[in-house]
Design an enzyme around this catalytic site. Structure first.
Site, PDB file in Angstrom:
ATOM      1  CE1 TYR A 157      -4.421  -1.085  -0.120  1.00 41.65           C
ATOM      2  CE2 TYR A 157      -3.352  -2.997   0.862  1.00 41.65           C
ATOM      3  CZ  TYR A 157      -4.430  -2.418   0.206  1.00 41.65           C
ATOM      4  OH  TYR A 157      -5.527  -3.192  -0.117  1.00 41.65           O
ATOM      5  CD  GLU A 175      -6.699  -5.979   0.994  1.00 44.37           C
ATOM      6  OE1 GLU A 175      -5.473  -5.896   1.257  1.00 44.37           O
ATOM      7  OE2 GLU A 175      -7.262  -5.222   0.174  1.00 44.37           O
TER       8      GLU A 175
END
Length: 404
Positions: free
Chosen positions: A98, A140
């Protein structure tokens, strides 16, 4: 953990959302080029065919716009977060990815828009991205915790069966000799193979096409040719590799089943399974599961394809309908051949028309599951809603780029 966005930051992000409606695809195409130049190893995580066509950049631009436009009401994004998280978890996207994405995406905003973005607005977008990353990582993480295994796992192709001119099934058994895992009917796995002409691994997601029973995981793969009118876009690389280069005894790398497009097995109400082309695969899993469980739920299996040459599983479907009085089918062929037998191979010519099958498919309290090309699903969804079906009872599955 990121700090909550301030009122000024929320206002700035929301005010600049229209910029992504106008320039989003330009920004995201620049982003992918920039990120792959800086971190070429990440090409292994992304479908390079979608990169070549630009569809992945357009999908990301739409997603960023939706997030920005709803930054003050994230609940409006509905199921999008869960769906994206399942795709990410299946691709083995991890928290460390990310920051890389954020750095390159925000740099691309500056490099494309230049002085049109001032520092306070850019800082608002940094905060917004950090918030989104935190949300996605959290969702997630829960998916990873519940997964049957972590990352990629070797499977042996124990059987390879041609189902039609276009579709071939691969029966996958764990290379370590363990039982195949359970899953929810409708879920998918990611299969990874090295593509020599690209010099990278390529992942593709395929619905599981059989009931969960511990013996194998079955995927049924359509061989994709080059899109008509798009000579610059190559044929499906991984589907070609699987069809031509993966034989019985081969090893493939597979991630654990994921996906939220799942048959609700807690219900006893009717089920209507609507598919187009290779979209039949998750429907096979759902119907196979219902039959294996001895379910008495009323099931309507509605399928559309060009003709019998490309109609996978037609013999199994006909036998299932013959043996189970609670299962009905309505198969539509758009381009019937001389070899196709009405009432045996197919039931109607043309495209799916629910007015023709209202008694079979427009059922009280039924749940409708749709899978196929995006335009197909959009049309069927609109048709069902127009006939009075509650949108909340219509469930769709989307692979590749796009949403319904």
């Amino acid at each position: 953990m990121s700090s909550p966005l301030t009122a000024d930051q929320i206002a700035r992000v929301k005010a600049t959302a229209p910029v992504f409606a106008e320039h989003g695809a330009t920004i995201t195409k620049h982003f992918y080029r920039r990120m792959f130049a800086n971190r070429p190893e990440l090409r292994n995580l992304f479908n390079q065919t979608h990169q070549a066509s630009g569809s992945q950049a357009e999908t990301l631009a739409h997603a960023v716009y939706a997030y920005a436009a709803n930054i003050d009401n994230l609940a409006a994004l509905g199921t999008a977060v869960g769906r994206i998280a399942n795709k990410h978890a299946s691709l083995n996207i991890r928290p460390e990815h990310y920051p890389i994405v954020g750095e390159n995406l925000l740099a691309s905003v500056v490099e494309v828009l230049g002085e049109a973005v001032d520092e306070p607005t850019l800082e608002a977008w940094r905060a917004a991205y950090a918030q989104l990353a935190q949300i996605m990582i959290g969702v997630e993480s829960k998916l990873y915790q519940g997964a049957a295994w972590s990352g990629y796992r070797p499977f042996i192709v124990s059987r390879k069966v041609v189902e039609s001119d276009e579709i071939t099934s691969f029966y996958l058994t764990p290379a370590d000799g363990a039982e195949a895992c359970g899953f929810e009917p409708g879920q998918f796995v990611t299969v990874k193979r090295y593509v020599g002409e690209l010099g990278v691994d390529q992942p593709r997601q395929y619905s599981l096409s059989d009931a969960p029973h511990g013996k194998w995981l079955r995927i049924s793969v359509k061989r994709h040719g080059a899109p008509q009118g798009k000579e610059d876009v190559p044929p499906g690389r991984l589907s070609t590799l699987l069809h031509e280069g993966v034989e019985e005894g081969s090893i493939v790398e597979v991630t654990a089943p994921m996906g939220d497009f799942c048959l609700d097995r807690t219900k006893t109400t009717p089920v209507v399974l609507v598919s187009g082309g290779v979209g039949i695969t998750p429907m096979m899993s759902m119907l196979s599961s219902l039959v294996a469980e001895g379910s008495t739920r009323r099931v309507a299996f509605v399928h559309a394809c060009r003709n019998g040459r490309v109609h996978a599983f037609k013999t199994w479907l006909a036998d299932t309908v013959a043996k189970h009085s609670n299962v009905a089918r309505a198969v539509f062929y758009e381009d019937v051949t001389d070899a196709d037998r009405a009432g045996i191979d197919y039931d109607f010519t043309g495209r799916i028309d629910f007015a023709l099958i209202a008694e079979q498919a427009l059922l009280p309290d039924a749940d409708y599951y749709l899978c196929g090309p995006i335009p197909f699903m959009q049309f069927q969804r609109d048709a069902l809603i127009g006939l009075g079906v509650d949108a909340a009872r219509i469930h769709t599955e989307v692979f590749g780029s796009g949403a319904v």
